[in-house]
Structures are given as structure tokens and as C-alpha cells.
Write an enzyme that holds these catalytic residues in place. Structure first.
Site, PDB file in Angstrom:
ATOM      1  N   LEU A  52       0.866  -1.167   0.000  1.00 27.71           N
ATOM      2  CA  LEU A  52       0.000   0.000   0.000  1.00 27.71           C
ATOM      3  C   LEU A  52       0.907   1.222   0.000  1.00 27.71           C
ATOM      4  O   LEU A  52       1.981   1.193   0.608  1.00 27.71           O
ATOM      5  CB  LEU A  52      -0.889   0.051   1.254  1.00 27.71           C
ATOM      6  CG  LEU A  52      -2.067  -0.917   1.373  1.00 27.71           C
ATOM      7  CD1 LEU A  52      -2.790  -0.689   2.704  1.00 27.71           C
ATOM      8  CD2 LEU A  52      -3.035  -0.775   0.212  1.00 27.71           C
ATOM      9  N   ASP A  53       0.492   2.291  -0.661  1.00 28.21           N
ATOM     10  CA  ASP A  53       1.266   3.524  -0.611  1.00 28.21           C
ATOM     11  C   ASP A  53       1.374   4.008   0.835  1.00 28.21           C
ATOM     12  O   ASP A  53       0.491   3.741   1.662  1.00 28.21           O
ATOM     13  CB  ASP A  53       0.597   4.613  -1.448  1.00 28.21           C
ATOM     14  CG  ASP A  53       0.604   4.293  -2.927  1.00 28.21           C
ATOM     15  OD1 ASP A  53       1.386   3.428  -3.340  1.00 28.21           O
ATOM     16  OD2 ASP A  53      -0.190   4.920  -3.664  1.00 28.21           O
ATOM     17  N   LYS A  54       2.425   4.731   1.123  1.00 22.09           N
ATOM     18  CA  LYS A  54       2.655   5.251   2.470  1.00 22.09           C
ATOM     19  C   LYS A  54       1.451   6.014   3.007  1.00 22.09           C
ATOM     20  O   LYS A  54       1.060   5.846   4.165  1.00 22.09           O
ATOM     21  CB  LYS A  54       3.883   6.168   2.465  1.00 22.09           C
ATOM     22  CG  LYS A  54       4.189   6.806   3.819  1.00 22.09           C
ATOM     23  CD  LYS A  54       5.412   7.715   3.730  1.00 22.09           C
ATOM     24  CE  LYS A  54       5.669   8.399   5.061  1.00 22.09           C
ATOM     25  NZ  LYS A  54       6.866   9.296   4.995  1.00 22.09           N
ATOM     26  N   THR A  56      -1.689   5.814   2.059  1.00 20.25           N
ATOM     27  CA  THR A  56      -2.954   5.086   1.977  1.00 20.25           C
ATOM     28  C   THR A  56      -3.130   4.242   3.231  1.00 20.25           C
ATOM     29  O   THR A  56      -2.225   3.522   3.637  1.00 20.25           O
ATOM     30  CB  THR A  56      -2.981   4.173   0.734  1.00 20.25           C
ATOM     31  OG1 THR A  56      -2.790   4.960  -0.436  1.00 20.25           O
ATOM     32  CG2 THR A  56      -4.308   3.442   0.633  1.00 20.25           C
ATOM     33  N   ARG A 153      -4.737   6.006  -8.007  1.00 15.04           N
ATOM     34  CA  ARG A 153      -4.409   7.426  -7.967  1.00 15.04           C
ATOM     35  C   ARG A 153      -4.169   7.974  -9.373  1.00 15.04           C
ATOM     36  O   ARG A 153      -4.647   9.065  -9.729  1.00 15.04           O
ATOM     37  CB  ARG A 153      -3.186   7.653  -7.086  1.00 15.04           C
ATOM     38  CG  ARG A 153      -3.428   7.319  -5.614  1.00 15.04           C
ATOM     39  CD  ARG A 153      -2.131   7.211  -4.840  1.00 15.04           C
ATOM     40  NE  ARG A 153      -1.436   8.498  -4.775  1.00 15.04           N
ATOM     41  CZ  ARG A 153      -0.221   8.649  -4.236  1.00 15.04           C
ATOM     42  NH1 ARG A 153       0.431   7.589  -3.739  1.00 15.04           N
ATOM     43  NH2 ARG A 153       0.344   9.832  -4.204  1.00 15.04           N
TER      44      ARG A 153
END
Length: 231
Positions: A52-54, A56, A153
Site C-alpha cells: 500500500l502507498d505510504k 494510503t 491514484r
């Protein structure tokens, strides 16, 4: 691990609710990461099987042994069908009721196919918060059919509906105004749930992560209902 809750655990898997602001893996400029916290707090460190993105928040799956990690990785890489991930996001503009974004993505110099389906769960006019001609936002439920880097995104940004407070692909002018008027600064993207098939969890299971406070605050300010909540 402060701020990280366990959503599910058995002999093979550990599923967590990752807070926004915590990187999943270490790297340049990264101090603490989920991976390092697992190493410090577990006798046998669970293995990362997806990312997961930082910024998110939400559901992330780890494997407690190499055998399970190998099976999970095959699912998350798309080699085996069965896993279904659902995200929730606030984005700029008014989305259609439902649709599929099929825009190709260029990742590390390669042009890759990518698909994201979505359902619009509500819209709001932000005229009271932002004085501009285009001041509407949508709450979207998103299901990535493929799993490319930053796919949701980038897909929303390319379609003209960037996620609010996205500092990489977002509408920077709108974000700046909303930070002042709404007082919310976190990326409004949450990994809401994941379905794990019977080959990973007995009987198959959908695991959900509760929405973070700032996301609930935005839903309240938008005058919307929490998705899946009839009250």
C-alpha cells in the site's frame, strides 16, 4: 505495534489495518516501516505479499511462512484470480454512477494495461468551502481489476478526477484551499476491504478495515452516509 490493529490472523496469514503515513517497506528516506515494525515485534517476521502507498490507510495482508507467501504472491501478482480489493476515495468533480477506467499506464518506461472499476457513492458541492466554478467532489468505491503501481491514484487523475490531498497526482490548487477550509490533510484513499478466496482462508473471507477518523470527518462534512451503513 502502536496504531496498527490486527484484523485477522491464523496459522498462515496476518492481516493488518495500516495507518496513513506509515511506509510498508524501508528505503531511502524511510525511518520506520511496517516491515521493520513486524521484524521488531514478531518472533518470526511476517512476509510482505503486496503493498500500500505510504499515505494510503487500510487492509494489508502479510504471510507468516514462506509457503503462504508464495501462494499469496501468485494471487496478488495476478497469476491466479480470486482476490478482490475494494478502496474508498474522495475525488474531485462528479463521477458517473459507475464505470471502468481502462487508461494504459507508463511504469518504468513500459506501457502497461490497467483497469479500475468504480461506483459513485455520493457527491457534494464544496461552494461553501471553495469559491470556484468547479467545486464538486465525489465519494467513490473502487475495485482495481489489475494491480499496477499507484493505479487508482493515476487512473483517477488521468480521468480528471484526482483524489483529494494527493500530493503527487492531485489538483494542488484545490488541495491547498481545502486544507485551509476543511482542516483535513491526509490522502483520502482507504483500502476498505479484501476478499481472500478459499485457497487462502477456509471458506473464503472478506476482511474490512474501519475508516480512519479524518475520513469519517470528511464524510460527515460532506453530509454523506458511510458506505454499507444504513443508519
Amino acid at each position: 505495534m502502536k496504531g496498527i490493529t490486527i484484523l485477522f490472523e491464523d496459522e498462515n496469514l496476518l492481516v493488518l489495518n495500516k495507518p496513513a503515513g506509515l511506509a510498508v517497506q524501508g528505503g531511502k528516506g524511510v525511518g520506520t516501516s511496517l516491515d521493520s515494525l513486524l521484524a521488531m515485534n514478531r518472533k518470526e517476521r511476517p512476509l510482505l505479499v503486496h503493498r500500500l502507498d505510504k499515505d494510503t490507510s487500510g487492509v494489508i495482508v502479510t504471510a507468516k511462512n514462506r509457503e503462504s507467501a508464495s501462494v499469496c504472491s501468485a494471487f496478488f501478482s495476478g497469476l491466479r484470480p480470486g482476490i478482490k480489493k475494494t478502496y474508498l476515495a474522495f475525488c474531485a468533480g462528479i463521477l458517473d454512477e459507475r464505470g471502468i477506467i481502462n487508461d494504459q499506464l507508463i511504469i518504468k518506461g513500459k506501457v502497461l494495461t490497467a483497469q479500475t472499476s468504480y461506483n459513485c457513492r455520493g457527491t457534494m458541492d464544496l461552494t461553501n468551502y471553495v469559491k470556484s466554478q468547479d467545486s464538486s467532489i465525489s465519494l467513490a468505491e473502487l475495485l482495481p481489476i489489475t494491480g499496477r503501481m499507484h493505479q487508482i491514484r493515476r487512473h483517477l487523475a488521468q480521468s480528471g478526477h484526482p483524489i483529494l490531498f494527493d500530493d503527487k497526482y492531485g489538483d494542488f490548487a484545490l488541495n491547498k484551499k481545502l486544507k485551509k477550509t476543511l482542516g483535513i490533510k491526509r490522502l483520502l484513499l482507504h483500502a476498505l476491504s479484501i476478499y481472500l478466496p478459499p485457497s487462502l482462508v477456509q471458506g473464503g473471507m472478506t476482511i474490512s478495515a474501519p475508516l480512519p477518523d479524518y475520513f469519517l470527518e470528511m464524510i460527515q462534512k460532506a453530509g454523506m452516509k458511510i458506505p454499507g451503513n444504513s443508519t
